[in-house]
Structure formats: C-alpha cells, structure tokens
Design a protein around this motif. Structure first.
Motif, PDB file in Angstrom:
ATOM      1  N   ILE A  33     -18.704 -28.557 -46.304  1.00 15.11           N
ATOM      2  CA  ILE A  33     -17.029 -28.187 -46.088  1.00 15.11           C
ATOM      3  C   ILE A  33     -16.252 -29.139 -45.854  1.00 15.11           C
ATOM      4  O   ILE A  33     -15.384 -29.128 -46.643  1.00 15.11           O
ATOM      5  N   LYS A  34     -16.536 -30.016 -45.262  1.00 11.79           N
ATOM      6  CA  LYS A  34     -15.873 -31.375 -45.112  1.00 11.79           C
ATOM      7  C   LYS A  34     -15.430 -31.806 -46.807  1.00 11.79           C
ATOM      8  O   LYS A  34     -14.185 -32.379 -47.015  1.00 11.79           O
ATOM      9  N   PHE A  35     -16.503 -31.909 -47.304  1.00 12.62           N
ATOM     10  CA  PHE A  35     -16.198 -32.535 -48.787  1.00 12.62           C
ATOM     11  C   PHE A  35     -15.446 -31.703 -49.680  1.00 12.62           C
ATOM     12  O   PHE A  35     -14.641 -32.139 -50.279  1.00 12.62           O
TER      13      PHE A  35
ATOM     14  N   SER B  24      -7.481 -23.779 -48.510  1.00 11.41           N
ATOM     15  CA  SER B  24      -8.468 -23.388 -49.601  1.00 11.41           C
ATOM     16  C   SER B  24      -9.821 -23.567 -49.139  1.00 11.41           C
ATOM     17  O   SER B  24     -10.601 -23.158 -49.729  1.00 11.41           O
ATOM     18  N   GLY B  25      -9.964 -25.018 -48.873  1.00 16.03           N
ATOM     19  CA  GLY B  25     -11.378 -25.453 -48.344  1.00 16.03           C
ATOM     20  C   GLY B  25     -11.972 -24.703 -47.452  1.00 16.03           C
ATOM     21  O   GLY B  25     -13.165 -24.269 -47.568  1.00 16.03           O
ATOM     22  N   HIS B  26     -11.301 -24.107 -46.262  1.00 16.35           N
ATOM     23  CA  HIS B  26     -11.893 -23.155 -45.276  1.00 16.35           C
ATOM     24  C   HIS B  26     -12.282 -21.654 -45.972  1.00 16.35           C
ATOM     25  O   HIS B  26     -13.069 -21.055 -45.627  1.00 16.35           O
TER      26      HIS B  26
ATOM     27  N   LEU C 270     -15.558 -41.143 -44.452  1.00 14.33           N
ATOM     28  CA  LEU C 270     -17.139 -40.906 -44.194  1.00 14.33           C
ATOM     29  C   LEU C 270     -17.785 -39.822 -44.221  1.00 14.33           C
ATOM     30  O   LEU C 270     -19.019 -39.624 -44.865  1.00 14.33           O
ATOM     31  N   PRO C 271     -17.251 -38.663 -43.433  1.00 17.79           N
ATOM     32  CA  PRO C 271     -18.139 -37.595 -43.387  1.00 17.79           C
ATOM     33  C   PRO C 271     -17.812 -36.731 -44.571  1.00 17.79           C
ATOM     34  O   PRO C 271     -18.921 -36.200 -45.292  1.00 17.79           O
ATOM     35  N   ALA C 272     -16.740 -36.900 -45.489  1.00 23.35           N
ATOM     36  CA  ALA C 272     -16.726 -36.235 -46.796  1.00 23.35           C
ATOM     37  C   ALA C 272     -17.595 -36.815 -47.898  1.00 23.35           C
ATOM     38  O   ALA C 272     -18.185 -36.218 -48.578  1.00 23.35           O
ATOM     39  N   VAL C 273     -17.741 -38.164 -47.976  1.00 18.75           N
ATOM     40  CA  VAL C 273     -18.790 -39.027 -48.698  1.00 18.75           C
ATOM     41  C   VAL C 273     -19.935 -38.354 -48.246  1.00 18.75           C
ATOM     42  O   VAL C 273     -21.124 -37.977 -49.187  1.00 18.75           O
TER      43      VAL C 273
END
Length: 352
Positions: free
Chosen positions: A92-94, A104-106, A326-329
């Motif tokens: 979800i972070k990505f 939109s991501g949520h 970093l979490p997104a990657v």
C-alpha cells in the motif's frame, strides 16, 4: 462511453501525470537549491558512527510501529502473522507513490488486504476504511495543533496550503468514520463535499476526486467496521503505532541528524508536531504521493521556525528517504508480483 471519449480521458490523464511530475521536479529543485552539496557530502561522510547507528535503529523501530498499525487492524479480524502484515503495509505504501494522492492510494487498500489475507470483501473494506479514517483523523488533529502553535510564523502561501491539507484530512477522517456507522448521512455529506471541492479554482476536480476515492460501505462491512472501531485493542494499538510512525521516530531522526550537523530546533519536544504539520500537504493531489511538495513544505516550515536554511533541506531529504521512500521501494518488490488489473476486476465483481 465512446472510443473518442475514452481516448480523450486517457490523453488528459497522461497529461496530468506529466504535469504532476513536473511539479514534483520543480519542488525538488526548490529544496535542492539551498544545499551546499560539497559541504554536505563532507559533513555526512564524517558523521559519527553512533549517529549512523542511531538513525538506522530509529528507522528499524519506525518500521516496527508502521507494521503495528496494520497488525492491530488485521488481528481484529483474525490472527495474522507479521510477514503478511508487513507485506500489506509495504504494498500500500508503494501504491501511494504511483497514484495521484493518498486518498486514491488508500482506495486500493481493500484489494491488497483481500489478496494477502483470508478476509472476505466486506471485512477487507472495513479494515481498509478504518485505516483511512483513523489515519486521516489523527493526522488532521495533530496538524491542527501544529497550526495553532506555529501559524503566525509561517509564510502566507504555505500557511494556506497547510490549512487546506489539514482541512482535507479532518473532513476525510470524519467522513470515513461516520460512513462506517451511519452510511446514509455520510453519503449525503460526501456528495455535498464533492460539489464544494469541485468549485476550488484550478485543483477543484482533483480535490473532488479525493472525496470520491473514500471507501464506500455496505451493510455487512459497516457492521464489521463498527465492531473493530469499538475495540480498544484495535484502535489503541493503531493510535500508538501511528504516533510512532508519524511523530516519535521521525522527530527523533530529524533531531539526531540536525544536532549532528550542528543545527538545533527549540523546543525539541514539538518537532514531531511540526513534521506532521509540514508533511500534511501529501494528501493534496499535487504530485504522486506528495513527492517533492512534502520536502518543499517541510523545508519552508523548518526554516520559518528557526532551522538554518542550509541544514533544513538536508535533514528533510534524509528523513523522507528513510521514512517514506525506503518503505515504498521495499513495497515495490511484492507489488511487482501483483496483477493490479486482475485485482481491480475481482474487486468490482465482489463489490457488486
């Protein structure tokens, strides 16, 4: 819909995406122009080993608190292992960084929860909705406190933007939490909100889209939502995880980096509130995931509050790198194995 209409919307969507990334690059330039890169490289290369270890330890603890948020929600449904919790959070972070806005991501979160857990569609919508509602409400309240403390010292331009983003967080949080309990009232309020936001010059359509991206509840999912939202073991642990992820650990990391580079912020205890307030602009659909705009906002806020202009952008970029990018990657790794078209199609079928 005719083929011409579809092509027109596709073209406009691509043009908007390009514009958003242009804004992101421009915002990064705004941040980078205040950095003396040669001096910064020297200072970072000579950082004490204890500082580096401290930053890494804080970041590791931040990951733990991040996973605790989803762990609390998913365990409210059924026992869930840490690996599954971490995967849901990171994916979800990505996604939040490849779509126009956090709202939109949520809205993709139920699909991710449904894919990685044994939750049915009603439960997935409930858990994702509660995450959105609690996250937004907590963020809005803390940012509002920050505005109350620091608004007179902020520049007019950034003050307006942060006021708008704080308002969006507060309204979104209230809407989602209300929707989980009183669906009809929330639906009418969301419709009126979308109409009002649509009238905002230039960005009205995008803001109205934020309202449209909020979770929609059925009778079954609303029942699950009410049960989870009334459980102290769910809401309490989530709130503690939220505070660690968004306030305590970022505040510690920025303070440690700032003091190690010879800067200071006073009073240091308010630094977590300052960061939440400054980063609140990520909710606005200006760039994907607030990329660039969040750095520009936080830099401007810290400088306005007394941090040296040559240090503020450095610590902000480092904080965002460890806490956001970093979490997104890491989330890209499991997300690369997902077929999002299939997830969307499945979600449409199950929500009918």
């Amino acid at each position: 819909m005719s083929e011409g209409d579809a092509d027109g919307r596709s073209w406009r969507g691509r043009a908007l995406s390009v514009l958003q990334w242009v804004v992101a690059v421009g915002a990064f330039w705004y941040v980078a122009r205040g950095i003396d890169w040669s001096t910064t490289r020297t200072e970072l290369a000579t950082l004490d080993a204890a500082v580096i270890v401290g930053v890494l330890a804080i970041t590791a603890a931040e990951f733990g608190s991040r996973f605790a948020m989803w762990h609390a929600l998913l365990n409210g449904l059924a026992p869930t292992d840490l690996r599954t919790t971490a995967t849901v959070d990171l994916v979800i972070k990505f996604v939040n960084h490849v779509v126009p806005s956090k709202a939109s991501g949520h809205s993709v979160a139920p699909l991710v929860v449904r894919h990685y857990t044994e939750a049915d569609w009603a439960e997935a919508v409930s858990v994702a909705g509660l995450n959105t509602g609690l996250y937004a409400a907590l963020y809005g309240l803390v940012a509002l406190v920050g505005l109350g403390l620091f608004a007179p010292r902020l520049g007019d331009g950034w003050l307006v933007v942060i006021l708008l983003s704080t308002g969006v967080y507060l309204v979104a949080g209230a809407l989602v939490l209300l929707a989980g309990r009183r669906m009809n009232a929330a639906g009418r309020l969301a419709s009126r909100l979308g109409g009002l936001l649509g009238r905002v010059p230039r960005v009205g359509d995008r803001l109205a889209g934020v309202a449209g991206a909020l979770p929609s509840f059925t009778v079954d999912s609303a029942g699950v939502f009410r049960r989870l939202s009334a459980a102290p073991s769910v809401v309490g642990i989530y709130a503690l995880g939220w505070a660690g992820t968004l306030m305590i650990f970022p505040g510690l990391r920025v303070w440690l980096l700032l003091t190690a580079l010879g800067g200071e912020f006073s009073p240091a205890l308010l630094l977590p509130v300052v960061l939440v307030t400054a980063y609140s602009v990520t909710v606005l659909p200006l760039t994907p995931g607030g990329v660039g705009v969040a750095e520009a906002s936080a830099t401007a806020v810290l400088v306005a509050l007394g941090v040296a202009p040559e240090l503020a952008p450095v610590v902000v970029l480092l904080d965002r790198t460890f806490g956001v990018y970093l979490p997104a990657v890491l989330g890209w790794l499991p997300a690369a194995n997902l077929d999002f078209r299939e997830l969307f199609a499945r979600g449409e079928e199950e929500s009918e």
